[in-house]
Write an enzyme that holds these catalytic residues in place. Structure first.
Site, mmCIF file in Angstrom:
data_model
loop_
_atom_site.group_PDB
_atom_site.id
_atom_site.type_symbol
_atom_site.label_atom_id
_atom_site.label_comp_id
_atom_site.label_asym_id
_atom_site.label_seq_id
_atom_site.Cartn_x
_atom_site.Cartn_y
_atom_site.Cartn_z
ATOM 1 N N HIS A 304 0.850 -1.185 0.000
ATOM 2 C CA HIS A 304 0.000 0.000 0.000
ATOM 3 C C HIS A 304 0.884 1.231 0.000
ATOM 4 O O HIS A 304 1.986 1.230 0.551
ATOM 5 C CB HIS A 304 -0.909 0.000 1.239
ATOM 6 C CG HIS A 304 -2.030 0.988 1.169
ATOM 7 N ND1 HIS A 304 -1.886 2.302 1.550
ATOM 8 C CD2 HIS A 304 -3.315 0.856 0.748
ATOM 9 C CE1 HIS A 304 -3.027 2.932 1.370
ATOM 10 N NE2 HIS A 304 -3.925 2.093 0.888
ATOM 11 N N ASP A 361 -8.042 -4.509 -0.312
ATOM 12 C CA ASP A 361 -8.514 -4.926 -1.632
ATOM 13 C C ASP A 361 -8.310 -6.422 -1.873
ATOM 14 O O ASP A 361 -8.944 -7.008 -2.747
ATOM 15 C CB ASP A 361 -7.786 -4.139 -2.727
ATOM 16 C CG ASP A 361 -8.034 -2.657 -2.610
ATOM 17 O OD1 ASP A 361 -9.207 -2.268 -2.533
ATOM 18 O OD2 ASP A 361 -7.070 -1.874 -2.586
#
Length: 426
Positions: A304, A361
């Site tokens: 991320h 996700d």
């Protein structure tokens, strides 16, 4: 107060260091250009605080995400999306009466102006839901003139409620249009998330039954995506709002930015990757491919931009997948592949050294697919949830007395001044 000293052309300049309630201190360089004639150079604004905010705090190294001080794990476990929405908008968790009034207000704003139904029919049947949402949300300002005056606090409040309330209706209608089914009107006796599920999957021919576990799972996904500090789409909303644009235009700008695959499309990419891997016995092959710098394959759903630790939202998602699969009585080899891929990757020194941990996700796409959403709807659902954060950030920006129109500068590398030559002489 601490200061940072900068020396330029033999002269010293001092700039104050500002401290927030938590997180890194920042150097206040607002007078830098006026005093020195210099700009800072920070592509992607990764080392620049663009605003002051009291909404959301992220500590990427520690894997911390707080909304108004409350850990995201506690909110996802014990709260509801409507309660989190109230928290982001108002700064404090609501009392029972305040929450009831807020839910009542939102439920009474869920219907769309009837003429907007004809707006949908101007799109092709295969139009991407995000394209439709960009257009419809932007068009709201043409239908709701009584909530576009940003100088009026009451109009800002009404616009905020309308956007939060109407986004599920807009998203559900985008889905219905794509599959050729009639639009379903909202019902005031259902919850925010239950209403959305019915408008998306219900049909007029029979009553739709909301499955509590699915409703809870989707509500949790909405909570996990409600706000995420100054990301690309939120910064877009703030930048658009800094010009004085109406709130509907600002949120449409945020939707357009979120559409990018590097931002809102990550869960779809992660699900596609898991489907490509297929079964657990193929994981090691793909792990080796991911470690090969000459191979374009990458592990989607890992790593991320901000988190350099385990994404706190991913922990909640892993358990939520199990709850949904159990309620729907389905099995999916993709989920087992995901679990084993996570375990193998986390035990591999290569991924640990690069701090590539699963993010939200990695699991959310599996859940949405199990519920019945096509991958084209994933980003639309993200936009639905993030609207609350966008609206709260926009309100905060408008209320900030120090707010001014955004105007980043540049490091110019083009030609210096030159004289125009008539076309016949070139």
């Amino acid at each position: 107060m601490a200061n940072v000293k900068l020396t330029s052309e033999g002269k010293d300049f001092e700039y104050p260091v500002l401290s927030g309630s938590v997180g890194p201190d920042v150097v206040d360089i607002r007078k830098l250009y006026g005093q020195t004639g210099l700009f800072t150079f920070d592509p992607g604004f990764t080392s620049t605080a663009s605003c002051e905010s009291a909404l959301t705090y992220i500590d990427g190294d520690e894997g911390i995400l707080l909304h108004r001080g409350y850990p995201i794990g506690q909110l996802a476990e014990h709260s509801s999306f409507m309660e989190v929405s109230y928290l982001l908008l108002n700064g404090e968790l609501p009392s029972q009466d305040e929450l009831g009034q807020f839910e009542y207000t939102i439920s009474r704003h869920t219907m769309l102006h009837e003429q907007l139904a004809t707006f949908y029919r101007g799109f092709r049947r295969d139009a991407h839901p995000m394209a439709i949402m960009c257009g419809v949300v932007g068009a709201l300002s043409a239908f709701y003139h009584d909530s576009t005056d940003i100088s009026d606090p009451m109009q800002r409040k009404i616009a905020s409620h309308r956007l939060i309330a109407k986004m599920p209706t807009i998203a559900a209608m985008a889905y219905k249009y794509s599959v050729g089914q009639p639009f379903m009107y909202p019902r005031n006796d259902l919850s925010y998330t239950g209403n959305f599920l019915r408008m998306t999957f219900g049909v007029p021919a029979e009553e739709y039954e909301v499955i509590p576990e699915v409703e809870k799972a989707l509500d949790r996904i909405f909570i996990l995506h409600a706000d995420h500090e100054q990301n690309a789409s939120t910064s877009t909303v703030r930048l658009a709002g800094s010009s004085g644009a109406n709130p509907f235009a600002c949120i449409a700008a945020g939707i357009a930015c979120l559409w990018g695959p590097a931002h809102g499309g990550a869960n779809e990419a992660a699900l596609n990757m898991l489907r490509e891997i297929g079964t657990p016995d193929r994981i090691k092959h793909y792990i080796e491919r991911a470690k090969d710098k000459n191979d374009p394959f990458r592990l989607m759903g890992f790593g991320h931009r901000v988190y350099k630790n385990y994404d706190p939202r991913a922990t909640v998602m892993q358990q939520t997948v199990r709850d949904v699969f159990k309620a729907l009585k389905v099995t999916d080899p993709v989920f087992e592949t995901a679990l084993q891929l996570e375990e193998i990757a986390l035990s591999d020194p290569y991924f640990a050294e690069k701090k590539l941990f699963p993010n939200v996700d990695f699991y959310s796409g599996i859940i949405l697919s199990a519920i019945g959403f096509p991958t084209t709807m994933f980003t639309a659902l993200f936009a639905l949830a993030r609207t609350v954060g966008w609206v709260a950030q926009w309100n905060e920006m408008i209320s900030d007395p120090g707010q001014k129109i955004g105007r980043p500068r540049q490091l110019y590398t083009g030609p210096t001044q030159r004289e125009y030559v008539p076309v016949a002489q070139r």
